[in-house]
Design a protein around this motif. Structure first.
Motif, PDB file in Angstrom:
ATOM      1  N   VAL A  90      43.664  34.250  40.232  1.00 14.15           N
ATOM      2  CA  VAL A  90      44.213  35.063  41.381  1.00 14.15           C
ATOM      3  C   VAL A  90      43.077  35.633  42.161  1.00 14.15           C
ATOM      4  CG1 VAL A  90      45.531  37.124  41.877  1.00 14.15           C
ATOM      5  CG2 VAL A  90      46.269  35.798  39.840  1.00 14.15           C
ATOM      6  N   ARG A  91      43.077  35.504  43.407  1.00 16.94           N
ATOM      7  CA  ARG A  91      42.142  36.175  44.251  1.00 16.94           C
ATOM      8  C   ARG A  91      42.559  37.304  44.965  1.00 16.94           C
ATOM      9  NH1 ARG A  91      41.024  30.980  48.548  1.00 16.94           N
ATOM     10  NH2 ARG A  91      42.837  31.106  49.718  1.00 16.94           N
ATOM     11  N   GLN A  92      41.474  38.113  45.595  1.00 14.86           N
ATOM     12  CA  GLN A  92      41.895  39.332  46.369  1.00 14.86           C
ATOM     13  C   GLN A  92      41.172  39.400  47.506  1.00 14.86           C
ATOM     14  OE1 GLN A  92      41.625  43.041  44.326  1.00 14.86           O
ATOM     15  NE2 GLN A  92      43.462  43.899  45.370  1.00 14.86           N
ATOM     16  N   LEU A 130      46.525  40.540  47.201  1.00 20.96           N
ATOM     17  CA  LEU A 130      46.609  39.715  46.045  1.00 20.96           C
ATOM     18  C   LEU A 130      47.090  38.250  46.303  1.00 20.96           C
ATOM     19  CD1 LEU A 130      47.219  42.275  43.282  1.00 20.96           C
ATOM     20  CD2 LEU A 130      45.056  41.057  43.400  1.00 20.96           C
ATOM     21  N   GLU A 131      46.490  37.258  46.075  1.00 27.77           N
ATOM     22  CA  GLU A 131      47.042  35.740  46.224  1.00 27.77           C
ATOM     23  C   GLU A 131      46.919  35.225  44.908  1.00 27.77           C
ATOM     24  OE1 GLU A 131      44.710  33.482  48.940  1.00 27.77           O
ATOM     25  OE2 GLU A 131      46.600  31.941  49.110  1.00 27.77           O
ATOM     26  N   TRP A 132      48.155  34.689  44.561  1.00 30.89           N
ATOM     27  CA  TRP A 132      48.264  33.752  43.151  1.00 30.89           C
ATOM     28  C   TRP A 132      47.559  32.465  43.564  1.00 30.89           C
ATOM     29  CZ3 TRP A 132      51.067  29.158  42.582  1.00 30.89           C
ATOM     30  CH2 TRP A 132      51.029  28.691  41.218  1.00 30.89           C
ATOM     31  N   TYR A 135      39.838  36.399  40.026  1.00 30.74           N
ATOM     32  CA  TYR A 135      40.470  37.007  38.957  1.00 30.74           C
ATOM     33  C   TYR A 135      40.846  35.911  38.019  1.00 30.74           C
ATOM     34  CZ  TYR A 135      40.245  41.814  40.907  1.00 30.74           C
ATOM     35  OH  TYR A 135      39.642  42.715  41.639  1.00 30.74           O
ATOM     36  N   TRP A 147      43.775  40.872  32.795  1.00 29.64           N
ATOM     37  CA  TRP A 147      42.954  40.518  33.934  1.00 29.64           C
ATOM     38  C   TRP A 147      41.365  40.526  33.503  1.00 29.64           C
ATOM     39  CZ3 TRP A 147      45.245  39.811  39.060  1.00 29.64           C
ATOM     40  CH2 TRP A 147      46.566  39.903  39.337  1.00 29.64           C
ATOM     41  N   GLN A 198      46.019  49.402  40.666  1.00 32.90           N
ATOM     42  CA  GLN A 198      44.476  49.022  40.777  1.00 32.90           C
ATOM     43  C   GLN A 198      43.744  49.976  41.328  1.00 32.90           C
ATOM     44  OE1 GLN A 198      43.781  46.007  43.754  1.00 32.90           O
ATOM     45  NE2 GLN A 198      41.916  45.098  42.379  1.00 32.90           N
ATOM     46  N   TYR A 225      51.040  47.573  43.305  1.00 31.37           N
ATOM     47  CA  TYR A 225      51.225  46.181  43.944  1.00 31.37           C
ATOM     48  C   TYR A 225      52.729  45.625  42.964  1.00 31.37           C
ATOM     49  CZ  TYR A 225      47.019  45.426  46.100  1.00 31.37           C
ATOM     50  OH  TYR A 225      45.710  45.353  46.899  1.00 31.37           O
ATOM     51  N   GLN A 235      54.993  42.288  42.126  1.00 32.19           N
ATOM     52  CA  GLN A 235      54.966  40.883  41.718  1.00 32.19           C
ATOM     53  C   GLN A 235      56.377  40.253  41.291  1.00 32.19           C
ATOM     54  OE1 GLN A 235      53.599  39.623  38.451  1.00 32.19           O
ATOM     55  NE2 GLN A 235      54.281  37.554  39.140  1.00 32.19           N
TER      56      GLN A 235
END
Lengths: 118, 109
Positions: free
Chosen positions: A37-39, A45-47, A95, A108, B38, B87, B89
């Motif tokens: 996952v990136r941010q 947040l983007e899977w 991540y 994570w 977070q 967040y 999800q």
């Protein structure tokens, strides 16, 4: 306790490649699917990708499906993300995250920063 | 693809107050929703799964509810360490695509 430690981030030029690693400990690695996952500040947040516990199956987000490859080495408790043809909008904190067999992420890593810039 | 809309984008409250954060799904997702917290410089931490179940080690001051496609994360008696980003999800059925809301920034007033 469960620990996930990413490494391999850094500054890379556009069009180049980079491989990220995630070292897992504190659990039986080959029992769990794993994700990247990136941010970014702009996109949140983007899977990116998931790999099954045995490495047999992978799925990707549409945004990276032609450029990124997720893989794992269960003998070494390692997860990888190979990133090719990098672009400026790939700049992000990346991540790794554990999949407890459901639809969410229960642990994570601390993340590794990738900066794509000339 | 399910779209998750979080509101408000920013919530300003004082310690001791209670917070209500919203996440609306664009279609029925049953109870398949998770919430994460977070803090600056840290990774997300799982708070709630299946819309209403607290993850291991999460205090009872955090609670999740569902009404149709509307999901709520409630935090009672805000402590200084609760001020963070939150967040929601979800994962689509098949092929699996995981989506996040844009987040709510819970800040100290």
């Amino acid at each position: 306790q469960v620990q996930l430690v990413e490494s391999g981030g850094g500054v890379v030029q556009p069009g180049k490649s980079l491989r990220l690693s995630c070292e897992a400990s504190g659990f039986i690695f080959n029992n769990f699917g794993m994700h990247w996952v990136r941010q970014t500040p702009g996109r949140g947040l983007e899977w990116l990708a998931v790999i099954w516990h045995d490495g047999s199956t992978q799925f990707y987000a549409d945004s990276v499906t032609d450029r990124f490859i997720i893989s794992r080495d269960n003998s070494k408790n390692l997860l990888f993300l190979e990133m090719n043809n990098l672009r400026g909008d790939d700049t992000a904190v990346y991540y790794c995250a554990r999949d407890p067999g459901r639809y969410f992420f229960d642990h994570w890593g601390q993340g590794t920063l990738v900066t794509v810039s000339s | 693809e399910v779209v998750l809309t979080q509101s408000p984008a920013t919530l300003s409250l004082s310690p001791g107050e209670s917070a209500t954060l919203s996440c609306r799904a664009s279609q029925n997702i049953n109870f398949n929703l998770a919430w994460y917290q977070q803090k600056p410089g840290q990774a997300p931490r799982l708070l709630i799964y299946d819309a209403v179940n607290r993850a291991t080690g999460i205090p009872a001051t955090f609670s999740g509810t569902r009404s149709g496609t509307n999901f709520t994360l409630a935090i009672s008696g805000l402590e200084p360490e609760d001020f963070a980003l939150y967040y929601c999800q979800h994962r689509g059925s098949w092929p699996p695509k995981y989506t996040f809301g844009r987040g709510t920034n819970l800040e100290i007033k």
